[in-house]
Design a protein around this motif. Structure first.
Motif, PDB file in Angstrom:
ATOM      1  N   PHE A  17      33.499  35.408  56.008  1.00  0.00           N
ATOM      2  CA  PHE A  17      33.212  36.721  55.434  1.00  0.00           C
ATOM      3  C   PHE A  17      31.908  37.269  56.005  1.00  0.00           C
ATOM      4  O   PHE A  17      30.818  36.825  55.641  1.00  0.00           O
ATOM      5  CB  PHE A  17      33.144  36.617  53.909  1.00  0.00           C
ATOM      6  CG  PHE A  17      34.456  36.262  53.266  1.00  0.00           C
ATOM      7  CD1 PHE A  17      35.282  37.256  52.755  1.00  0.00           C
ATOM      8  CD2 PHE A  17      34.877  34.942  53.199  1.00  0.00           C
ATOM      9  CE1 PHE A  17      36.508  36.936  52.172  1.00  0.00           C
ATOM     10  CE2 PHE A  17      36.099  34.606  52.623  1.00  0.00           C
ATOM     11  CZ  PHE A  17      36.914  35.611  52.114  1.00  0.00           C
ATOM     12  N   SER A  31      33.741  39.872  42.386  1.00  0.00           N
ATOM     13  CA  SER A  31      35.066  39.931  43.002  1.00  0.00           C
ATOM     14  C   SER A  31      36.103  40.531  42.072  1.00  0.00           C
ATOM     15  O   SER A  31      37.147  41.007  42.530  1.00  0.00           O
ATOM     16  CB  SER A  31      35.503  38.532  43.440  1.00  0.00           C
ATOM     17  OG  SER A  31      34.650  38.051  44.458  1.00  0.00           O
ATOM     18  N   ALA A  35      36.904  42.363  46.030  1.00  0.00           N
ATOM     19  CA  ALA A  35      36.602  41.145  46.776  1.00  0.00           C
ATOM     20  C   ALA A  35      36.091  41.492  48.166  1.00  0.00           C
ATOM     21  O   ALA A  35      36.414  42.541  48.728  1.00  0.00           O
ATOM     22  CB  ALA A  35      37.846  40.267  46.876  1.00  0.00           C
ATOM     23  N   LYS A  37      35.858  40.915  52.327  1.00  0.00           N
ATOM     24  CA  LYS A  37      36.968  40.876  53.281  1.00  0.00           C
ATOM     25  C   LYS A  37      36.709  39.852  54.389  1.00  0.00           C
ATOM     26  O   LYS A  37      35.654  39.887  55.029  1.00  0.00           O
ATOM     27  CB  LYS A  37      37.183  42.251  53.935  1.00  0.00           C
ATOM     28  CG  LYS A  37      36.989  43.434  53.002  1.00  0.00           C
ATOM     29  CD  LYS A  37      37.836  43.395  51.741  1.00  0.00           C
ATOM     30  CE  LYS A  37      37.494  44.542  50.793  1.00  0.00           C
ATOM     31  NZ  LYS A  37      38.073  44.371  49.456  1.00  0.00           N
ATOM     32  N   SER A 209      44.865  36.926  43.240  1.00  0.00           N
ATOM     33  CA  SER A 209      43.910  36.250  44.121  1.00  0.00           C
ATOM     34  C   SER A 209      43.520  34.869  43.616  1.00  0.00           C
ATOM     35  O   SER A 209      42.784  34.145  44.293  1.00  0.00           O
ATOM     36  CB  SER A 209      42.653  37.101  44.299  1.00  0.00           C
ATOM     37  OG  SER A 209      42.051  37.382  43.053  1.00  0.00           O
ATOM     38  N   TYR A 231      41.152  40.361  48.694  1.00  0.00           N
ATOM     39  CA  TYR A 231      40.469  40.215  49.980  1.00  0.00           C
ATOM     40  C   TYR A 231      41.003  41.189  51.039  1.00  0.00           C
ATOM     41  O   TYR A 231      40.753  41.023  52.226  1.00  0.00           O
ATOM     42  CB  TYR A 231      40.542  38.763  50.487  1.00  0.00           C
ATOM     43  CG  TYR A 231      40.128  37.774  49.425  1.00  0.00           C
ATOM     44  CD1 TYR A 231      38.803  37.643  49.049  1.00  0.00           C
ATOM     45  CD2 TYR A 231      41.082  37.011  48.744  1.00  0.00           C
ATOM     46  CE1 TYR A 231      38.414  36.771  48.037  1.00  0.00           C
ATOM     47  CE2 TYR A 231      40.710  36.135  47.733  1.00  0.00           C
ATOM     48  CZ  TYR A 231      39.374  36.027  47.384  1.00  0.00           C
ATOM     49  OH  TYR A 231      38.999  35.170  46.370  1.00  0.00           O
ATOM     50  N   ALA A 292      45.431  39.776  54.513  1.00  0.00           N
ATOM     51  CA  ALA A 292      44.752  39.108  53.401  1.00  0.00           C
ATOM     52  C   ALA A 292      45.655  38.058  52.773  1.00  0.00           C
ATOM     53  O   ALA A 292      45.208  36.953  52.414  1.00  0.00           O
ATOM     54  CB  ALA A 292      44.326  40.142  52.351  1.00  0.00           C
TER      55      ALA A 292
END
Length: 412
Positions: A17, A31, A35, A37, A209, A231, A292
């Motif tokens: 990240f 998050s 969130a 990326k 997630s 994400y 993602a």
């Protein structure tokens, strides 16, 4: 494009990240709002715009055909992720639009009529309250609210009682409450709703997630989530619907791509999902969402579950050890979120002080004002975790809280 590396290949998932390299020392505990990326998502989106940009479903030239193939492959990736069919996946701007689409289209169909009842719960985000209020006020449905228990979980006995008269046609509840982390037993909700002939819709923003979601196993009719909490990019989301129900719904918006033929006398609409995807879609956002999902699948649910459980257990122990800190209850099971109050310190002040310690948290009502009112407060500090968080992040949070207590004369 980058190859996804498994979590045990290096010391920290944070390496994936870029935001953490650009903000040295950052502890990101927000998050639940959005969130961060990974580079694989950023690279996929950048690659499309730089080298493959074209519209989808329209052009006969190679670049457009390739974009269409990639877009529809992403739809299949999303469908596989939640055990659905590709034709059951509708791309929207986010879970909020998905819920509004659902409420509006149900309200103009034979599936939900004036006098029918819809159940929501006290745990809900505003996005799963306001659209149903609009439908109540505009179309004459009845809106019922399922309470929570003293322990903070959904009151299942109360839900069963609300369903008893057979007037309820839809139960629409969260999977994981965004303000408290309460995990709702969705399969049991579905069982109770099915027994009375009601449909089930789930707000899965905070769930996708953190745990595998199987819409068939959960036995739900609709499921919504946003890419940016998974994400992926902002401005992209998903509405899953059982195909036999989607076929019965009218379009949400009119325009290109959602029709088969148009004359000035009559329009014939395309079948789902195209019927609900008017206009040029957020192509790169959908590709980013698929990337993602690939990233999460690369980490693996077993690793994610074990890692987040360890981080959450440490976080709870650290927070409960601080005098004057209250954690809002979450019932039998909590996931990924702590919502806290610190005696004598306003949440907004605490959030600002924590920012001075490079600890990013959410301070406010978390778009869940009815739930916070239940606890006689109008704001909390919310710490929510992602795959990049570590136990030490909660040590930093605790140190920041103690610093704030001393500043306000509340510390030991």
């Amino acid at each position: 494009m980058n190859v996804i590396r498994l979590a045990n290949d290096r010391p920290s998932v944070k390496d994936d990240f870029p935001v953490f390299a650009a903000n040295e020392g950052l502890v990101y505990l927000d998050s639940g709002a959005t969130a961060q990326k990974p580079i694989s998502v950023l690279d996929r989106m950048d690659h499309f715009y730089r080298y493959a940009n074209a519209t989808v479903h329209r052009g006969v030239y190679r670049l457009s055909a390739d974009a269409t193939d990639a877009f529809e492959a992403a739809r299949k990736t999303v469908a596989d992720f939640i055990n659905a069919e590709a034709r059951e996946i509708i791309f929207v701007r986010g879970a909020t639009e998905g819920l509004n689409l659902l409420a509006d289209c149900l309200g103009r169909s034979d599936l939900l009529k004036a006098g029918d009842a819809v159940i929501v719960s006290e745990l809900e985000h505003h996005a799963n309250i306001v659209p149903w209020q609009l439908l109540r006020d505009g179309r004459g449905i009845e809106l019922r609210v399922c309470p929570i228990s003293e322990e903070g979980g959904l009151d299942m006995a109360a839900l069963e009682a609300l369903l008893a008269d057979g007037k309820v046609k839809l139960v629409s509840v969260t999977h994981i409450a965004n303000a408290t982390g309460t995990v709702v037993p969705v399969k049991e909700v579905s069982r109770l709703a099915r027994a009375k002939g009601a449909m089930v819709a789930i707000d899965g923003c905070q769930a996708v997630s953190h745990r595998p979601v199987d819409v068939r196993d959960l036995d739900v009719d609709f499921y919504v989530f946003s890419a940016h909490k998974l994400y992926g990019p902002t401005g992209t989301g998903v509405l899953f619907g059982r195909y036999e129900l989607l076929e019965k719904l009218p379009p949400y918006q009119g325009g290109g791509a959602m029709i088969t033929t148009v004359t000035f006398e009559k329009t014939e609409f395309a079948p789902p999902p195209q019927r609900f995807e008017a206009g040029t879609p957020d192509i790169v956002g959908v590709l980013g969402l698929a990337a993602a999902i690939d990233y999460v699948n690369g980490l693996g649910w077993d690793w994610i579950a074990a890692h987040e459980a360890a981080v959450m257990a440490h976080g709870e122990a650290v927070l409960r050890a601080i005098p004057g800190v209250t954690i809002l209850p979450a019932g039998p099971e909590r996931a990924s979120i702590f919502s806290i109050l610190v005696e004598g310190i306003h949440p907004h002040d605490l959030g600002t002080i924590l920012d001075n310690h490079d600890v990013a948290v959410r301070a406010g009502s978390h778009c869940a004002q009815p739930l916070l009112a239940k606890y006689n407060c109008y704001a909390t500090v919310r710490a929510s975790v992602g795959v990049y968080n570590e136990a030490a992040d909660f040590d930093r949070l605790a140190a920041g809280i103690k610093s704030a207590q001393k500043l306000f004369g509340k510390g030991a």
